[in-house]
Design a protein around this motif. Sequence first.
Motif, mmCIF file in Angstrom:
data_model
loop_
_atom_site.group_PDB
_atom_site.id
_atom_site.type_symbol
_atom_site.label_atom_id
_atom_site.label_comp_id
_atom_site.label_asym_id
_atom_site.label_seq_id
_atom_site.Cartn_x
_atom_site.Cartn_y
_atom_site.Cartn_z
ATOM 1 N N ASP A 270 0.838 -1.198 0.000
ATOM 2 C CA ASP A 270 0.000 0.000 0.000
ATOM 3 C C ASP A 270 0.873 1.248 0.000
ATOM 4 O O ASP A 270 1.044 1.902 1.016
ATOM 5 C CB ASP A 270 -0.908 -0.037 1.237
ATOM 6 N N GLN A 294 -10.405 -0.564 -3.673
ATOM 7 C CA GLN A 294 -9.201 -0.951 -2.948
ATOM 8 C C GLN A 294 -9.600 -1.282 -1.516
ATOM 9 O O GLN A 294 -10.270 -0.506 -0.857
ATOM 10 C CB GLN A 294 -8.177 0.189 -2.971
ATOM 11 N N ASN A 295 -9.197 -2.434 -1.072
ATOM 12 C CA ASN A 295 -9.539 -2.838 0.299
ATOM 13 C C ASN A 295 -8.765 -2.027 1.330
ATOM 14 O O ASN A 295 -7.717 -1.472 1.029
ATOM 15 C CB ASN A 295 -9.190 -4.317 0.514
ATOM 16 N N ALA A 296 -9.283 -2.002 2.551
ATOM 17 C CA ALA A 296 -8.518 -1.424 3.647
ATOM 18 C C ALA A 296 -7.255 -2.262 3.799
ATOM 19 O O ALA A 296 -7.282 -3.481 3.652
ATOM 20 C CB ALA A 296 -9.332 -1.490 4.927
ATOM 21 N N SER A 297 -6.131 -1.609 4.044
ATOM 22 C CA SER A 297 -4.910 -2.399 4.068
ATOM 23 C C SER A 297 -4.602 -2.905 5.478
ATOM 24 O O SER A 297 -4.918 -2.266 6.469
ATOM 25 C CB SER A 297 -3.741 -1.583 3.526
ATOM 26 N N THR A 302 -2.517 -4.638 0.633
ATOM 27 C CA THR A 302 -3.933 -4.491 0.292
ATOM 28 C C THR A 302 -4.272 -5.267 -0.979
ATOM 29 O O THR A 302 -3.377 -5.781 -1.654
ATOM 30 C CB THR A 302 -4.284 -3.001 0.109
ATOM 31 N N ASP A 303 -5.572 -5.372 -1.276
ATOM 32 C CA ASP A 303 -6.020 -5.955 -2.542
ATOM 33 C C ASP A 303 -6.651 -4.846 -3.377
ATOM 34 O O ASP A 303 -7.328 -3.983 -2.839
ATOM 35 C CB ASP A 303 -7.089 -7.036 -2.316
#
Length: 403
Positions: A270, A294-297, A302-303
């Motif tokens: 990230d 974007q996912n929370a890291s 992250t993804d």
Amino acid sequence: MSIVVQKYGGTSVGDANRIRNVARRVITAKQSGSDVVVVVSAMGDTTDDLIKLARQISDKPSAREMDVLLSTGEMVSSTLLAMALENMGHKAISLSGAQAGIRTDATFGHALILSIDPGRVVQEIKNGNIVIVAGFQGVTKDDDTTTLGRGGSDTTAVALAASLGASVCERYTDVEGIFTADPRVVPRASKLKEISYDEMLELATYGSKVMHPRAVEMGQIYNVPILVASSFNDYPGTLIHGGLMEIRNKVTAITQDMDVAKITVVGVPDTPGIAASIFEPLAKAGISVDTIVQNASIQNITDLSFTVTKGDADKALRIVGPIAENVGARECVADTKLAKVSIIGSGMQNTPGYASTMFSTLFASGINIQLITTSEIRITVIIADDKANEASVALHKAFELEK
Ligand code: ASP
Ligand code: MG
């Protein structure tokens, strides 16, 4: 006298009988007291056939020649309609896009209309003619013929209506109007009497193929009401306009788009610049990226997921794969069996509860939601494509849209 612009799609002018049918409808409109300007598409599959023919001649036909070739499809239908009208005893004249004063930029294949000089059309109306304009085409300042992109005749019609100050643009095809859902998917869908430009734009962008978003947008900008109705019967259609009588405090329609694939870059660091390094090359390759999440890291890992059309998935994976490896991502995977299902309605603005009803309805059907996106008047879920029909039916019922 008020001017009405009528536009007839390719199926509506598909053969000689249908052209005569259109002529009779045009005459009826004229006899009810309006000046009528008609825009036509090419007959049936003419445009597709011309494209195929060009491919037989050349792998890389010149864009300029291609546009002249494709513009002939609409010339054929417009001239035949003028002949049919004259045969029925009415004065009529066909005009090409250029003759109708439609100026475009020089982007062959998807030119933008720059201006319309309606002088000739107005003159021909004054001469007592029903004016038939070939849709989908214009001319550059250097007098080269251009086309407006597939489905562009709708844009011609709305633009002409705007420049002529027409009271309405009536757009006739083999579809009866805008429905609360696609009737082929949701048999109990019903036809809407009216819909706002905003709602129609969301519908068109999120899967409804009935109206091209560009024409709706043009209608909204110039405040041209657009009637969507069938040329094969006299049922009332759906009016797309801005001044809705009331904001319905509910969902107006459900739509689905089956052409969705998701690419996920798993385990990306990230850090700044990662998104740019992924999306710039995609843009350069002409791949249009839709939903991005974007996912929370967690611990700076992250993804990153985004969607593209199914046809672009392989190409996107080939571009993003090496980049993902470079930036130290764990892997890059594609899911090509997805669809979007959306609920749309101006009444959703500032009203809570729609999202929760949507999610609990899908849950009750055992449908897993992969991604969610929203606008002020839309909530979209991305789900497995083999569940899309079931989701639409369930949501149509849950939001009380059944007839
Ligand atoms: N004939 C063109 C097409 O098929 C334009 C139109 O029909 O609106 O895309
Ligand atoms: Mg067509």
